[in-house]
Design a protein around this motif. Structure first.
Motif, PDB file in Angstrom:
ATOM      1  N   ILE A 150       0.836  -1.203   0.000  1.00 37.27           N
ATOM      2  CA  ILE A 150       0.000   0.000   0.000  1.00 37.27           C
ATOM      3  C   ILE A 150       0.867   1.248   0.000  1.00 37.27           C
ATOM      4  O   ILE A 150       0.588   2.220  -0.718  1.00 37.27           O
ATOM      5  CB  ILE A 150      -0.960  -0.018   1.199  1.00 37.27           C
ATOM      6  CG1 ILE A 150      -1.958  -1.180   1.062  1.00 37.27           C
ATOM      7  CG2 ILE A 150      -1.712   1.302   1.321  1.00 37.27           C
ATOM      8  CD1 ILE A 150      -2.823  -1.399   2.287  1.00 37.27           C
ATOM      9  N   ARG A 151       1.922   1.239   0.807  1.00 36.44           N
ATOM     10  CA  ARG A 151       2.861   2.380   0.825  1.00 36.44           C
ATOM     11  C   ARG A 151       3.361   2.697  -0.576  1.00 36.44           C
ATOM     12  O   ARG A 151       3.343   3.859  -1.011  1.00 36.44           O
ATOM     13  CB  ARG A 151       4.042   2.057   1.728  1.00 36.44           C
ATOM     14  CG  ARG A 151       5.148   3.123   1.730  1.00 36.44           C
ATOM     15  CD  ARG A 151       6.476   2.523   2.144  1.00 36.44           C
ATOM     16  NE  ARG A 151       6.961   1.523   1.186  1.00 36.44           N
ATOM     17  CZ  ARG A 151       7.900   0.627   1.443  1.00 36.44           C
ATOM     18  NH1 ARG A 151       8.454   0.569   2.634  1.00 36.44           N
ATOM     19  NH2 ARG A 151       8.283  -0.235   0.508  1.00 36.44           N
ATOM     20  N   ASP A 152       3.800   1.674  -1.311  1.00 41.57           N
ATOM     21  CA  ASP A 152       4.333   1.898  -2.653  1.00 41.57           C
ATOM     22  C   ASP A 152       3.292   2.531  -3.562  1.00 41.57           C
ATOM     23  O   ASP A 152       3.604   3.432  -4.355  1.00 41.57           O
ATOM     24  CB  ASP A 152       4.824   0.581  -3.254  1.00 41.57           C
ATOM     25  CG  ASP A 152       6.096   0.074  -2.597  1.00 41.57           C
ATOM     26  OD1 ASP A 152       6.602   0.738  -1.668  1.00 41.57           O
ATOM     27  OD2 ASP A 152       6.588  -0.995  -3.017  1.00 41.57           O
TER      28      ASP A 152
ATOM     29  N   ASN B 116      11.214  14.143  -6.293  1.00 49.93           N
ATOM     30  CA  ASN B 116      12.616  13.712  -6.203  1.00 49.93           C
ATOM     31  C   ASN B 116      12.837  12.621  -5.164  1.00 49.93           C
ATOM     32  O   ASN B 116      13.980  12.376  -4.754  1.00 49.93           O
ATOM     33  CB  ASN B 116      13.503  14.922  -5.900  1.00 49.93           C
ATOM     34  CG  ASN B 116      13.603  15.873  -7.083  1.00 49.93           C
ATOM     35  OD1 ASN B 116      14.207  15.548  -8.089  1.00 49.93           O
ATOM     36  ND2 ASN B 116      12.984  17.047  -6.958  1.00 49.93           N
ATOM     37  N   LEU B 117      11.774  11.946  -4.759  1.00 50.54           N
ATOM     38  CA  LEU B 117      11.904  10.869  -3.790  1.00 50.54           C
ATOM     39  C   LEU B 117      12.747   9.725  -4.351  1.00 50.54           C
ATOM     40  O   LEU B 117      12.677   9.402  -5.549  1.00 50.54           O
ATOM     41  CB  LEU B 117      10.517  10.310  -3.441  1.00 50.54           C
ATOM     42  CG  LEU B 117       9.608  11.164  -2.547  1.00 50.54           C
ATOM     43  CD1 LEU B 117       8.211  10.542  -2.511  1.00 50.54           C
ATOM     44  CD2 LEU B 117      10.174  11.261  -1.145  1.00 50.54           C
ATOM     45  N   GLU B 118      13.513   9.093  -3.471  1.00 47.49           N
ATOM     46  CA  GLU B 118      14.168   7.833  -3.835  1.00 47.49           C
ATOM     47  C   GLU B 118      13.140   6.730  -3.611  1.00 47.49           C
ATOM     48  O   GLU B 118      12.751   6.460  -2.471  1.00 47.49           O
ATOM     49  CB  GLU B 118      15.413   7.597  -2.980  1.00 47.49           C
ATOM     50  CG  GLU B 118      16.160   6.337  -3.362  1.00 47.49           C
ATOM     51  CD  GLU B 118      17.459   6.161  -2.581  1.00 47.49           C
ATOM     52  OE1 GLU B 118      17.953   5.026  -2.543  1.00 47.49           O
ATOM     53  OE2 GLU B 118      17.948   7.161  -2.012  1.00 47.49           O
ATOM     54  N   LEU B 119      12.690   6.088  -4.674  1.00 45.62           N
ATOM     55  CA  LEU B 119      11.542   5.206  -4.607  1.00 45.62           C
ATOM     56  C   LEU B 119      11.879   3.865  -3.955  1.00 45.62           C
ATOM     57  O   LEU B 119      12.991   3.346  -4.112  1.00 45.62           O
ATOM     58  CB  LEU B 119      10.994   4.958  -6.011  1.00 45.62           C
ATOM     59  CG  LEU B 119      10.526   6.203  -6.773  1.00 45.62           C
ATOM     60  CD1 LEU B 119       9.997   5.797  -8.142  1.00 45.62           C
ATOM     61  CD2 LEU B 119       9.457   6.950  -5.985  1.00 45.62           C
ATOM     62  N   PRO B 120      10.896   3.261  -3.263  1.00 44.88           N
ATOM     63  CA  PRO B 120      11.074   1.882  -2.798  1.00 44.88           C
ATOM     64  C   PRO B 120      11.316   0.961  -3.997  1.00 44.88           C
ATOM     65  O   PRO B 120      10.815   1.217  -5.108  1.00 44.88           O
ATOM     66  CB  PRO B 120       9.735   1.566  -2.121  1.00 44.88           C
ATOM     67  CG  PRO B 120       9.139   2.895  -1.783  1.00 44.88           C
ATOM     68  CD  PRO B 120       9.599   3.830  -2.854  1.00 44.88           C
ATOM     69  N   GLU B 121      12.040  -0.106  -3.779  1.00 47.65           N
ATOM     70  CA  GLU B 121      12.461  -0.976  -4.879  1.00 47.65           C
ATOM     71  C   GLU B 121      11.281  -1.533  -5.666  1.00 47.65           C
ATOM     72  O   GLU B 121      11.289  -1.553  -6.902  1.00 47.65           O
ATOM     73  CB  GLU B 121      13.311  -2.125  -4.335  1.00 47.65           C
ATOM     74  CG  GLU B 121      13.820  -3.073  -5.407  1.00 47.65           C
ATOM     75  CD  GLU B 121      14.667  -4.192  -4.837  1.00 47.65           C
ATOM     76  OE1 GLU B 121      15.099  -5.056  -5.623  1.00 47.65           O
ATOM     77  OE2 GLU B 121      14.895  -4.200  -3.614  1.00 47.65           O
TER      78      GLU B 121
ATOM     79  N   LEU C 297       8.234  -0.381  -6.107  1.00 46.02           N
ATOM     80  CA  LEU C 297       7.601   0.650  -6.926  1.00 46.02           C
ATOM     81  C   LEU C 297       8.480   0.992  -8.124  1.00 46.02           C
ATOM     82  O   LEU C 297       7.991   1.146  -9.259  1.00 46.02           O
ATOM     83  CB  LEU C 297       7.326   1.894  -6.092  1.00 46.02           C
ATOM     84  CG  LEU C 297       6.816   3.130  -6.852  1.00 46.02           C
ATOM     85  CD1 LEU C 297       5.538   2.812  -7.618  1.00 46.02           C
ATOM     86  CD2 LEU C 297       6.596   4.284  -5.877  1.00 46.02           C
ATOM     87  N   ARG C 298       9.764   1.118  -7.895  1.00 48.11           N
ATOM     88  CA  ARG C 298      10.670   1.443  -8.991  1.00 48.11           C
ATOM     89  C   ARG C 298      10.609   0.385 -10.091  1.00 48.11           C
ATOM     90  O   ARG C 298      10.564   0.701 -11.286  1.00 48.11           O
ATOM     91  CB  ARG C 298      12.100   1.575  -8.458  1.00 48.11           C
ATOM     92  CG  ARG C 298      13.083   2.060  -9.519  1.00 48.11           C
ATOM     93  CD  ARG C 298      14.471   2.327  -8.946  1.00 48.11           C
ATOM     94  NE  ARG C 298      15.103   1.108  -8.460  1.00 48.11           N
ATOM     95  CZ  ARG C 298      15.272   0.803  -7.173  1.00 48.11           C
ATOM     96  NH1 ARG C 298      14.864   1.639  -6.237  1.00 48.11           N
ATOM     97  NH2 ARG C 298      15.862  -0.324  -6.825  1.00 48.11           N
ATOM     98  N   GLU C 299      10.562  -0.888  -9.696  1.00 52.02           N
ATOM     99  CA  GLU C 299      10.494  -1.966 -10.677  1.00 52.02           C
ATOM    100  C   GLU C 299       9.188  -1.929 -11.462  1.00 52.02           C
ATOM    101  O   GLU C 299       9.178  -2.153 -12.681  1.00 52.02           O
ATOM    102  CB  GLU C 299      10.659  -3.317  -9.979  1.00 52.02           C
ATOM    103  CG  GLU C 299      12.063  -3.554  -9.436  1.00 52.02           C
ATOM    104  CD  GLU C 299      12.171  -4.852  -8.663  1.00 52.02           C
ATOM    105  OE1 GLU C 299      11.125  -5.504  -8.448  1.00 52.02           O
ATOM    106  OE2 GLU C 299      13.296  -5.207  -8.266  1.00 52.02           O
ATOM    107  N   LYS C 300       8.073  -1.643 -10.786  1.00 48.44           N
ATOM    108  CA  LYS C 300       6.786  -1.575 -11.485  1.00 48.44           C
ATOM    109  C   LYS C 300       6.776  -0.445 -12.504  1.00 48.44           C
ATOM    110  O   LYS C 300       6.279  -0.607 -13.631  1.00 48.44           O
ATOM    111  CB  LYS C 300       5.656  -1.383 -10.473  1.00 48.44           C
ATOM    112  CG  LYS C 300       5.007  -2.682  -9.990  1.00 48.44           C
ATOM    113  CD  LYS C 300       3.657  -2.426  -9.380  1.00 48.44           C
ATOM    114  CE  LYS C 300       2.907  -3.731  -9.176  1.00 48.44           C
ATOM    115  NZ  LYS C 300       3.566  -4.675  -8.304  1.00 48.44           N
ATOM    116  N   LEU C 301       7.307   0.704 -12.121  1.00 49.67           N
ATOM    117  CA  LEU C 301       7.352   1.832 -13.042  1.00 49.67           C
ATOM    118  C   LEU C 301       8.249   1.533 -14.239  1.00 49.67           C
ATOM    119  O   LEU C 301       7.904   1.852 -15.381  1.00 49.67           O
ATOM    120  CB  LEU C 301       7.831   3.089 -12.313  1.00 49.67           C
ATOM    121  CG  LEU C 301       6.802   3.783 -11.423  1.00 49.67           C
ATOM    122  CD1 LEU C 301       7.476   4.823 -10.535  1.00 49.67           C
ATOM    123  CD2 LEU C 301       5.717   4.439 -12.262  1.00 49.67           C
ATOM    124  N   GLU C 302       9.399   0.927 -13.996  1.00 52.48           N
ATOM    125  CA  GLU C 302      10.315   0.595 -15.087  1.00 52.48           C
ATOM    126  C   GLU C 302       9.669  -0.383 -16.058  1.00 52.48           C
ATOM    127  O   GLU C 302       9.791  -0.242 -17.284  1.00 52.48           O
ATOM    128  CB  GLU C 302      11.618   0.022 -14.525  1.00 52.48           C
ATOM    129  CG  GLU C 302      12.493   1.055 -13.813  1.00 52.48           C
ATOM    130  CD  GLU C 302      13.692   0.429 -13.124  1.00 52.48           C
ATOM    131  OE1 GLU C 302      13.769  -0.826 -13.073  1.00 52.48           O
ATOM    132  OE2 GLU C 302      14.543   1.179 -12.608  1.00 52.48           O
TER     133      GLU C 302
END
Length: 510
Positions: free
Chosen positions: A387-389, A411-416, A418-423
């Motif tokens: 949920i946080r992500d 400019n947040l450093e994203l949780p891993e 979330l970053r993978e889903k966006l990529e």
């Protein structure tokens, strides 16, 4: 020798969390010999009550208890909810809906979004909202029950509720007490523990009464009396990712549109919620105290109401995150006692519900097996993180740079995760639902596309249709959805026809 079953459950705190737990435990476990549930609450201690909007899983909870939907609608002054409208989140003047249910029609064995992405690439810029029956019905103020196992777009509809949380707690209290739950009025002044093991053995009230138990459920809100204070379970602070730490809430008379949608409007240092009930509007402003004063946040909320205030603004402070363990020894925390994630996606009541379901599935005997407790905590941790992500996505994927708050979020450093889903989505339009996470592929599509995340490619199979047929199929889906919405009753008419409407005299309007 088999350990004895737990039969003496004590719930500390009422409100939505406490009475949801009490009603479910009494209904499911109540036939066990000698089983008892005691709920302790104090009328002198108010409840937070920020969560009046829900997600579709609440239907399963209500049905488990055998609740008649129309009785529930009347008693809690509820309206239907087909999704959340996000206003000004991508940029000022832009809006989109995160709907319940799914989009369009899967074709050639692949997900619909790939055909929508291809349509965008060849010139059809129709927003994905147009392919959701829930989004289009919500914006039109229409509602009807889903029609599963049909070829109608209504087969893809899902819904939830918006209700008065205090009334819902009273509604559940009546059912719980009818099922044998004992309510004790009092304020906890001491938590008694075994001197060697630290296990909670009882709670002492301001009246001098001591209530003993085997399993204790902490629903004491932000105070977390048992889990946080007595057992000293630490808190995982996620405020770096979710910097909003304050809220101001106020109900007002009815005014503006009466759609079956919750509305979230982005503000310079947070966002404002609008929840239309049958008798009033629920409103609140969630904000970062590092970027806006409480006075300015309150003024901004009061200046953007659709009706007249019905109470003084209620001020709240919180930290995003959760306890490191929601189950410790013989204490299980639910609701705010376990953690808090702002109600941007209406997950507060769901987290209570999922905690209850998890507890019922892993209900202990008096040995309190470490394996079951570890499983409960592992699943709870994963759900909070998922949920946080999803919440962080809303803040980070935005074009807004009109305030220090939005520049921080971009400019947040994203949780891993979330970053993978966006990529993955940016690369190929693909969305994967990991470990049966709460939010579906359709939910991720709604928010990523609504927040301006654009895929570079689509599934190769979507290219098997020529351009003309792709555009024609997309047009046909939109037309069928639009025609279906035209035939639906308004939400108000549906409630009147089905017996779920409150008397006109109980509606407060400007």
């Amino acid at each position: 020798m088999t350990p004895a079953p737990v039969t003496n459950v004590v719930i500390v705190g009422g409100g939505t969390a406490g009475w949801m737990a009490a009603a479910a435990l009494a209904h499911v476990m109540g036939k066990l010999p000698g089983f008892s549930v005691t709920l302790v609450e104090s009328e002198a201690i108010g409840t937070v009550g920020v969560g009046e909007a829900t997600i579709p899983q609440i239907i399963g909870y209500n049905r488990m208890l055998g609740i008649d939907e129309m009785e529930f609608m009347r008693e809690t002054r509820a309206t239907y909810k087909l999704g959340i409208e996000f206003v000004d989140w991508l940029r000022p003047g832009h809006s989109y809906v995160h709907p319940f249910g799914s989009y369009g029609l899967d074709m050639l064995g692949i997900d619909f979004q790939h055909f929508w992405i291809r349509g965008s690439a060849i010139g059809d810029e129709t927003p994905v909202d147009a392919y959701s029956i829930a989004a289009m019905a919500g914006k039109a103020g229409k509602f009807d029950w889903p029609r599963p196992n049909t070829k109608s777009p209504m087969a893809k509809l899902a819904y939830a509720f918006q209700f008065d949380a205090a009334r819902y707690a009273r509604f559940l209290r009546a059912r719980a007490e009818a099922d044998g739950v004992t309510r004790v009025e009092g304020r906890v002044v001491e938590v008694e523990q075994n001197g060697e093991s630290g296990v909670v053995t009882g709670i002492k009230l301001d009246s001098g009464q001591t209530i003993e138990g085997e399993l204790f459920i902490d629903c004491s809100g932000f105070r977390s009396l048992l889990l946080g204070q007595a057992l000293e379970v630490p808190f995982k602070d996620w405020s770096d990712w979710l910097p909003c730490d304050s809220a101001v809430a106020v109900p007002c008379t009815l005014g503006g549109k009466h759609e079956p949608l919750t509305r979230s409007t982005a503000r310079p240092a947070g966002w404002q919620w609008r929840i239309p009930l049958q008798h009033r509007l629920g409103n609140g402003h969630v904000f970062s105290s590092q970027h806006m004063s409480r006075e300015d946040a309150t003024d901004l909320l009061l200046a953007n109401l659709d009706g007249q205030p019905l109470a003084d603004p209620n001020q709240l402070s919180f930290t995003a995150g959760h306890r490191a363990r929601a189950w410790e020894k013989n204490v299980v925390a639910l609701g705010l006692a376990a953690g808090f994630l702002e109600p941007l996606e209406s997950t507060s009541i769901h987290l209570v519900q999922s905690g209850i379901a998890r507890l019922l599935s892993l209900f202990p005997d008096t040995s309190f097996g470490a394996t079951e407790i570890a499983r409960f905590n592992e699943e709870t941790d994963r759900e909070y993180a998922d949920i946080r992500d999803f919440l962080v996505l809303h803040y980070n994927a935005s074009e807004r740079d009109d305030s220090e708050f939005w520049r921080y979020c971009r400019n947040l450093e994203l949780p891993e995760g979330l970053r993978e889903k966006l990529e993955m989505f940016r690369s190929s339009g693909r969305i994967f639902r990991e470990n049966n996470e709460l939010f579906t592929e359709a939910s991720w599509l709604a928010v990523m596309s609504g927040q301006g995340v654009h895929p570079e490619r689509y599934h190769p199979v979507a290219g098997l249709l020529d351009e003309a047929e792709t555009l024609e199929r997309l047009r046909h889906i939109r037309e069928v959805i639009a025609h279906t919405v035209e035939q639906l009753p308004t939400q108000d008419a549906f409630l009147q026809q089905r017996g779920g409407a409150v008397p006109p005299g109980e509606r407060l309007s400007t």
